[in-house]
Design a protein around this motif. Structure first.
Motif: not given
Length: 912
Positions: A888-899, A296-310
Motif C-alpha cells: 500500500l505504501f508502494e501505491a502511495r509512492l507511485l501516486q506521488y511519482e505520477f503527480m 474538480n477537473r482542474s484540481k484532480s491531479l491527486f485523485a487521478s494519480a491515486a487511480v493510476m497508481s492503484w
C-alpha cells in the motif's frame, strides 16, 4: 375551529352561546336544559357535556365529573376522556389512568389525545416504558397530528435516548423531506448520537436528500463521515458512502468541495498500513472512482494519480472508464504542483509503521530526509577525481582548512555563527571534536560560518573523490540523484581527462536529470592570463562535446576567496537555479527516491528478520543442548569433588583414630611401671588414674595433634587445588560459551569463601580441642573392684604389699584398655566428625552460583526460543500483515511519482 378542536379545548359549550353573549354560560345552559327537558323526546347529553366543560373551566371538577358521567350519546367517549382529565387535574392519577385506558373509540383524534394524555401521565408517574408506548402509538396513528413528533423529539432528547431520537429524525426526514428534520439529524450526528447505528441505516434517507438538496446532502454526509472516522464501523461507512456516490451522475458539474477532501483523507488513511489488502479490495476501487466523480477537473491531479497508481499495483481492480478518465485528467488538464508536505507525511507514516512493527528506519535516512526537506537550501554535490583540488576548493569556500581525505560524505552548510561538527550514524547524532574521528559508514554534518554559503543558501555535499577503477562503488553515486546539481572539480593542469569522462558518463547514466557543471581549480598554476583563458576554453570545448549544457568556472583555492566568490555565486545562480514552483517538485522527486529506497530496505528487513529469528532459534537450540550437557557434566564433577574431598578428609581422621586407638592402650599398659612395692595401695588406683590420663593428654597434644594439624593442612591445600581446577574448568567453559555468544555473558564464579570457612573452622577446632579426663581405674569391673577393695583392706599390712604389687602390675600389663581408647578417640574427634558431615553442603554451596547462573541461562534460552518461534509462527501464519502495508505504501509512492511526472510534462519543466 372544528368541532373536534372544541372537544379538545373543552369549548363545545360555546355553540350554545351564539347571540347570547350577555348571559353567563351557566344561565344559558340551564335555560337550554329546562327547554330540552320539556320536549316530548329529549336528549340532555349534549347540554350536560357542555355544562361539564363550564364547570371544568371553573375548577368545579366534582360537578363537571357528575355532568359528564350522565352523557350517553356519541359524545360519551369524549366525556370519559374529560372525566379522566378532571381526575388528572385533581392529582388523582391512578383514577385518571384507569379511565383513559378504558376509553374505546374509532375516532383518530380522540385516540391520539388519549395517548398524549397517558404519555404525560406516565411521565409524571415515572412509568417511562408506558410513556414510550403511548408516544409511539400517537405517532403511529397520525404523525402529522400537531406537535406530536416534536413532543416525541423533546421527550427522547430529555431522556438522552439517542436511538429513538435518531430513528424519529430519520423516519420524519424520509416521510416529510423537511429540511428541519434533516437539520435535526445533522445535529444528532455532530453530537455523536449516530455512532451506534450501522452506516447503511442512513443510506436511504441520504439518497432521498440527494434528490432534494445537494448542499444539505453534502453537509450531512460529511458529518456522518467525520463521525465514523476512527470508529470500528469505518470501513462499513466507506462502503455505504461508495454506494451513495455511485448513484451520482458521472458528468455532474456540481461542486463537492467537502466530499472531495473527505475522499482524499479517507484514501490516505486506508493505505497507512492499518488494513489488509483483502479488506480494501472491495472498497478502494469504488472510492477512487467516486473520488474522480466529485473532483474538480482542474484540481484532480491527486485523485487521478491515486487511480493510476492503484491500477499499477493492483491491475484489473478498476473499470476501464475510470482509468481513462484519470489518464485524461492527468495529461490534458493543468494542475497545481505537488506539495512537499505529501512526501513528508508519507515518510512519517512509514517511520511510524516501521516502529509499530519493531523495525527501525536508520537515523541517517531520517536526518537526510529532514535535510532535503528544507526548500530554502540548495544541495550541490562537490566531487572530482583524486588530487583534483576538491578539498581545497571547499576549504576556501568556508575559509578554514577543515576538510581532509574523508572517506564519508560531508554536508557543509552555514547557519549564522554556529560552528559545529556532528557525526550522523545509523543510530543517532553525536558531536565530533575532530573531523578525522568519524566512523566508517557515517555522515558528517559540518556547520561553519561562511558568508558565501549563507548568502547563496547552498549546502555543499563533499563526497569521496572518484577512482576510475571503482566508480560504481563510490559513495557519491548514492547522493547525486538526491542533489540539486553536481559541481565537478577539474585540475587546471590536466582538465577533463579520459578517466574523468568515464566517471561523468556513469554519473549521467545514474542521474540524467541532475545538472552537471565544472570548476577548474588550481588556475594559479597558469603563468599568465592568456594561458589561463586557453585552459578554460579548451576544457569548455572538450566538455561541451559530451555535455552541451555544461558550463565551466575557473577558480584558484590559493587566491583571495572573497574576490572569486561573487563570480562563483553568479555562475552557480545562473546554472543551478529553478523556478520557485519547479524547486518543490524537483525536491519532492528527490525525497520520493529516498522513500523508495526506505521501502526497499523495509522489505529486505522482513526477510532479514525472518532469517534472524530462524538463526536465533537454531543458535539457542544448539546453546541449550550444550548447556544441558554442561550442567550434567558439572553435576557429575560436583559429585566427584564431594566424594574425593570427603574421602580424603575421612582418610586423615580414620588414620589418626586408628593410630590413637592402637597407641593409647599401649601407653596405658606401660603405666604399670608406676606400681611399686612400697606404693600406697589404698590410693594407688587414684594415683594411677591421674598418671594414665596425663599420659593420654601428653600423647594426644604433643604427638597426635601436631601430625593431625599437618595432615589437615595438606588436605586443605589439596582440596583448594581441586576446587581451583574446577573453577579453571568453568572459566574455560565460560570462554567457550562467551565465544559463541560473542559477548561476556557468562562468568560462573564459584564461592571460594568455602575454603576460608574450612581453614577457619579447622583452626578453631584444632585450637580448642581437649582430652577429657577418663575414669580408667575407677570403673565398676570385677578385677578393679577386687584390687581397690584389697588395697583398702590389706594395704596397712606389710606382708600383703607384695601380693597387691604383683596383682596390680599383672592387671595393668594385661588389660586391653580398648574401651578407654575408644572413649578418648570418640570425644577427641567429635567436632572433626561433625565437620566432615558438613562437607557435602559446603561443596554444594561452592557450586551454587554457577548452577544458579546456568539454570537462569537455560531459562532465558528457552524463553528466547519460545519467543522467536512464536514470532516466526505469526510471521508465517499472516505474512500479509507485513507485506500488505508495504504494498500500500508502494501505491502511495507511485501516486506521488505520477503527480511529479504529470507536473513536469504539463508544465514542461526544464531538465537542464
Amino acid at each position: 375551529m372544528t368541532q373536534e378542536n372544541k372537544f379538545i379545548s373543552k369549548t363545545y359549550f360555546e355553540t350554545f352561546m351564539l347571540d347570547v353573549e350577555t348571559k353567563h354560560p351557566v344561565q344559558v345552559l340551564g335555560e337550554a336544559f329546562l327547554a330540552e327537558q320539556n320536549n316530548e323526546v329529549s336528549d340532555l347529553s349534549f347540554i350536560r357535556y357542555a355544562q361539564g366543560e363550564v364547570y371544568f373551566h371553573s375548577k368545579d371538577y366534582e360537578s363537571a365529573i357528575y355532568k359528564w358521567e350522565n352523557v350517553h350519546n356519541e359524545l360519551e367517549p369524549w366525556a370519559k376522556k374529560n372525566i379522566a382529565d378532571a381526575y388528572y387535574d385533581l392529582g388523582m392519577l391512578v383514577e385518571a389512568e384507569d379511565i383513559y385506558a378504558k376509553i374505546n373509540t374509532d375516532n383518530k383524534t380522540l385516540k391520539i389525545e388519549v395517548a398524549l394524555q397517558l404519555f404525560t401521565l406516565y411521565i409524571q408517574r415515572e412509568k417511562l416504558e408506558n410513556a414510550y408506548k403511548n408516544i409511539k402509538k400517537a405517532i403511529a396513528i397520525d404523525p402529522d397530528y400537531p406537535h406530536v413528533t416534536q413532543t416525541a423529539r423533546t421527550f427522547y432528547e430529555e431522556q438522552e435516548d439517542s436511538q429513538h431520537a435518531v430513528e424519529l429524525a430519520v423516519s420524519e426526514a424520509m416521510r416529510t423531506g423537511s429540511e428541519a428534520w434533516y437539520d435535526c439529524l445533522k445535529n444528532y450526528i455532530e453530537v455523536g448520537y449516530t455512532r451506534e447505528f450501522t452506516p447503511d441505516y442512513f443510506q436511504e434517507v441520504l439518497l432521498k436528500l440527494l434528490e432534494i438538496n445537494q448542499r444539505k446532502f453534502e453537509e450531512i454526509t460529511a458529518a456522518l463521515w467525520n463521525g465514523y472516522e476512527n470508529h470500528p464501523m469505518y470501513l462499513e461507512w466507506v462502503k455505504t458512502a461508495n454506494h451513495l456516490f455511485m448513484a451520482l451522475d458521472r458528468d455532474s458539474e456540481a461542486s463537492w468541495t467537502k466530499v472531495e477532501e473527505l475522499h482524499q483523507r479517507t484514501y490516505l488513511s486506508l493505505i497507512e498500513g492499518e488494513y489488509l489488502i483483502k479488506e480494501l479490495q472491495g472498497i478502494v476501487p469504488d472510492l477512487l472512482g467516486n473520488w474522480l466523480k466529485v473532483s474538480n477537473r482542474s484540481k484532480s491531479l491527486f485523485a487521478s494519480a491515486a487511480v493510476m497508481s492503484w491500477n499499477e499495483v493492483f491491475p484489473t481492480a478498476l473499470p476501464a472508464h475510470v482509468l481513462a478518465d484519470a489518464e485524461n485528467r492527468i495529461f490534458h488538464y493543468e494542475h497545481d504542483s505537488i506539495q512537499l508536505s505529501y512526501t513528508v507525511e508519507l515518510f512519517k507514516t512509514l517511520i511510524n509503521w516501521a516502529k509499530d512493527n519493531h523495525l527501525e528506519v536508520a537515523h541517517q535516512k531520517k536526518w537526510l530526509f529532514s535535510h532535503l526537506s528544507n526548500l530554502n537550501r540548495k544541495n550541490l554535490v562537490v566531487t572530482g577525481t583524486v588530487q583534483n583540488g576538491k578539498t581545497s576548493f571547499i576549504n576556501s569556500i568556508i575559509g578554514e582548512k577543515l576538510l581532509g581525505d574523508e572517506t564519508v560524505p560531508v554536508f557543509v552548510s552555514s547557519d549564522g555563527d554556529i560552528a559545529e561538527m556532528n557525526e550522523i550514524s545509523t543510530t543517532g547524532t553525536s558531536a565530533l571534536g575532530d573531523i578525522s574521528e568519524h566512523q566508517a559508514g557515517s555522515l558528517i554534518d559540518l556547520k561553519w560560518p561562511s558568508q558565501f554559503l549563507e548568502d547563496e543558501e547552498y549546502s555543499l555535499i563533499s563526497t569521496p573523490e572518484f577512482s576510475v577503477d571503482a566508480i560504481e562503488n563510490n559513495e557519491t553515486m548514492k547522493y547525486i540523484p538526491l542533489s540539486d546539481g553536481l559541481l565537478y572539480i577539474l585540475d587546471a593542469q590536466t582538465p577533463f581527462t579520459e578517466d574523468e569522462l568515464k566517471v561523468l558518463v556513469k554519473i549521467k547514466e545514474r542521474a540524467p536529470e541532475v545538472p552537471v557543471h565544472f570548476v577548474i581549480n588550481k588556475m594559479d598554476t597558469a603563468f599568465h592570463e592568456a594561458e589561463a583563458a586557453q585552459i578554460v576554453e579548451e576544457a569548455k570545448h572538450r566538455i561541451n562535446e559530451f555535455f552541451p549544457d555544461a558550463r565551466v568556472f575557473p577558480y584558484s583555492s590559493l587566491r583571495s576567496a572573497s574576490k572569486q566568490h561573487q563570480g562563483l555565486a553568479t555562475f552557480m545562480e545562473a546554472n543551478f537555479k529553478l523556478r520557485a514552483k519547479a524547486v518543490e517538485e524537483r525536491r519532492a522527486t528527490k525525497l520520493l527516491q529516498l522513500i523508495r529506497s526506505t521501502l526497499t530496505e523495509l522489505l529486505d528487513s522482513r526477510i532479514a528478520m525472518e532469517d534472524n529469528l530462524t538463526n536465533t532459534v537454531e543458535f539457542n537450540e544448539d546453546i541449550l543442548s550444550r548447556l544441558s550437557g554442561f550442567i550434567n557434566h558439572l553435576h557429575d564433577a560436583e559429585s566427584e569433588k564431594i566424594r574425593s574431598i570427603t574421602e580424603n578428609y575421612r582418610a586423615v581422621t580414620i588414620e589418626m583414630k586408628r593410630e590413637a586407638t592402637k597407641t593409647i592402650p599401649r601407653l596405658l599398659r606401660e603405666c604399670s611401671s608406676y606400681v611399686k612395692e612400697d606404693s600406697n595401695f589404698k590410693t594407688l588406683h587414684l594415683e594411677l588414674n591421674e598418671r594414665m590420663n596425663e599420659t593420654i593428654r601428653t600423647y594426644m597434644h604433643s604427638d597426635l595433634l601436631p601430625r593431625l594439624r599437618q595432615e589437615l593442612q595438606l588436605w586443605l591445600d589439596t582440596s583448594n587445588r581441586e576446587l581451583i581446577d574446577s573453577q579453571e574448568y568453568l572459566h574455560e567453559m565460560c570462554g567457550t560459551f562467551n565465544g559463541l555468544y560473542k559477548e561476556e555473558k557468562m562468568h560462573l564464579n564459584c564461592d571460594f569463601k568455602v575454603m576460608e570457612d574450612w581453614r577457619r573452622d579447622i583452626n578453631r577446632i584444632l585450637s580448642r580441642v581437649e582430652v577429657e579426663k577418663e575414669n580408667i581405674l575407677n570403673r565398676p569391673s570385677t578385677t578393679q573392684y577386687l584390687l581397690k577393695g584389697a588395697g583398702r583392706l590389706f594395704g596397712s599390712l606389710q606382708q600383703s604389699n607384695q601380693l597387691l604389687f604383683t596383682q596390680y602390675k599383672k592387671y595393668i600389663e594385661n588389660e586391653r584398655f580398648t574401651d578407654v581408647a575408644q572413649s578418648v578417640v570418640d570425644k577427641f574427634f567429635l567436632e572433626f566428625d561433625l565437620f566432615e558431615k558438613a562437607l557435602k553442603a559446603d561443596i554444594n554451596m561452592f557450586y551454587e552460583a554457577p548452577f544458579t547462573e546456568l539454570n537462569k541461562t537455560v531459562e532465558d534460552t528457552e524463553h528466547a526460543i519460545h519467543n522467536a518461534n512464536k514470532k516466526l509462527e505469526q510471521m508465517k501464519a499472516s505474512p500479509e500483515r507485513y507485506y500488505d502495508p508495504l504494498k500500500l505504501f508502494e501505491a502511495r509512492l507511485l501516486q506521488y511519482e505520477f503527480m511529479v511526472k504529470a507536473c513536469e510534462e504539463n508544465e514542461m519543466l526544464p531538465t537542464h
